[in-house]
Design a protein around this motif. Sequence first.
Motif, mmCIF file in Angstrom:
data_model
loop_
_atom_site.group_PDB
_atom_site.id
_atom_site.type_symbol
_atom_site.label_atom_id
_atom_site.label_comp_id
_atom_site.label_asym_id
_atom_site.label_seq_id
_atom_site.Cartn_x
_atom_site.Cartn_y
_atom_site.Cartn_z
ATOM 1 N N UNK A 206 56.483 -78.015 39.999
ATOM 2 C CA UNK A 206 56.721 -76.793 40.772
ATOM 3 C C UNK A 206 58.047 -76.858 41.519
ATOM 4 N N UNK A 207 58.947 -77.671 41.002
ATOM 5 C CA UNK A 207 60.353 -77.652 41.385
ATOM 6 C C UNK A 207 61.123 -78.198 40.189
ATOM 7 N N UNK A 212 65.908 -80.743 42.134
ATOM 8 C CA UNK A 212 65.101 -80.533 43.335
ATOM 9 C C UNK A 212 64.978 -79.079 43.746
ATOM 10 N N UNK A 213 65.465 -78.152 42.920
ATOM 11 C CA UNK A 213 65.438 -76.724 43.226
ATOM 12 C C UNK A 213 63.996 -76.216 43.266
ATOM 13 N N UNK A 214 63.538 -75.801 44.449
ATOM 14 C CA UNK A 214 62.152 -75.384 44.603
ATOM 15 C C UNK A 214 61.913 -73.946 44.166
ATOM 16 N N UNK A 215 62.933 -73.269 43.715
ATOM 17 C CA UNK A 215 62.738 -71.899 43.242
ATOM 18 C C UNK A 215 62.343 -71.867 41.771
ATOM 19 N N UNK A 216 62.189 -73.023 41.163
ATOM 20 C CA UNK A 216 61.893 -73.096 39.738
ATOM 21 C C UNK A 216 60.590 -73.841 39.470
ATOM 22 N N UNK A 217 59.943 -73.473 38.366
ATOM 23 C CA UNK A 217 58.836 -74.234 37.786
ATOM 24 C C UNK A 217 59.293 -74.650 36.388
ATOM 25 N N UNK A 218 59.212 -75.929 36.099
ATOM 26 C CA UNK A 218 59.686 -76.456 34.819
ATOM 27 C C UNK A 218 58.495 -76.986 34.026
ATOM 28 N N UNK A 219 58.374 -76.535 32.773
ATOM 29 C CA UNK A 219 57.294 -76.971 31.897
ATOM 30 C C UNK A 219 57.881 -77.688 30.684
ATOM 31 N N UNK A 220 57.221 -78.739 30.217
ATOM 32 C CA UNK A 220 57.531 -79.363 28.937
ATOM 33 C C UNK A 220 56.238 -79.500 28.160
#
Length: 381
Positions: A206-207, A212-220
């Motif tokens: 959830x960052x 460290x950008x907390x405005x993003x959610x990254x999925x793999x």
Amino acid sequence: MSAPVMTRTTFTLPFSDPGCLDAREVGGKGKGLAEMTQAGLPVPPGFTVSAGAYREFLAAGDLRKRLAGLLARVDLGDAGSVERVSAELAELLAAQPLPEHLVDEISAAYRALCGHLGVPDLAVAVRSSATAEDSAADSFAGEFETWVDITGVDDVLIHVHRCYTSVFAGRVLRYALERGIDLAGVEMAVVVQKVVRARAAGVMFTLDPITGDRSRIVLESSWGLGLAVVGGEVTPDRFIVGKVGLSLREKVLGAKRVEYRDGTGAVPVEEPRLREFCLSDEEALALAALAKTVEKRHHAPQDIEFAVDEDLPDGENLLLLQCRPETVWSGRHRAPKFEQGAGLMSWITGGIRSAAAAATDAAGPETAPGHTHGEAGHDHG
């Protein structure tokens, strides 16, 4: 998926039980699954064998003094010393059987889970959940053991026992010594959870774990259980979702040439799917929405394992397998533990063992050929 109707016993707690929210008794993994279950989030059903059972196991063999004596002999400056003591510790724990009352309770809890789902000898994942795991200061994520596709009471009991021996595995012992952690104070709970028949599986932060950008959610994510990520056999797909408004900002197609369908071995991915993302845009956004909900409940960035269950209909097939606090950027003084080009799944997730591989493991998990750690897809269950 509704929670199973299970009777709480002294040492087994279904995820729906309020007692399963006590991390001192069920570990970070067990607590995270219970929190998601009790919040109504989609989690495969299961139960936790409490840390109290581990204490009973140690007490039955009067093991604490013997363990402490062996630990006192470790010389961190001597790699051979670490391995020798680890082997002695594993041998000591492996020789001590589970007490009969624990055998009875764990067996009854497993049969209740099978009965709830109407599947005799249900395939489950048996997952270590140490009480010291996932702390903000010293995360043990990926150090302890998980096995998938375990079926039948006898195999469940064998693998609960193996979770106990994994407390003193060589890599765990070295990790603890380097950080000044007394493993004699670490206690092991065990999660037993229905295996997900994953069309695709992966992990989300959830960052942004790189910046460290907390405005993003990254999925793999990758096809199937995702076990191929362990050995670098695939490069997973990557999705970046804007947290505000949940908009898909970027997606990158991975190289997913093999997949694990049941945890027993890799099979080739058919040609058409080589050019396809394993998640639809809608699935990626729906998973991101779940991740945002989990983060809001915990008031802190999270990393979360997920799967898309091919046995369930659309709308019910997105399942959360685990959540834990993000430990790199949440501790501002700590640098990232991976290089920018590294895959997320190979870093944050726990050791995976298939039932087939475990069956050949005569010397215990630490010495088994092909033994791997650091993967999401299965620890899928």
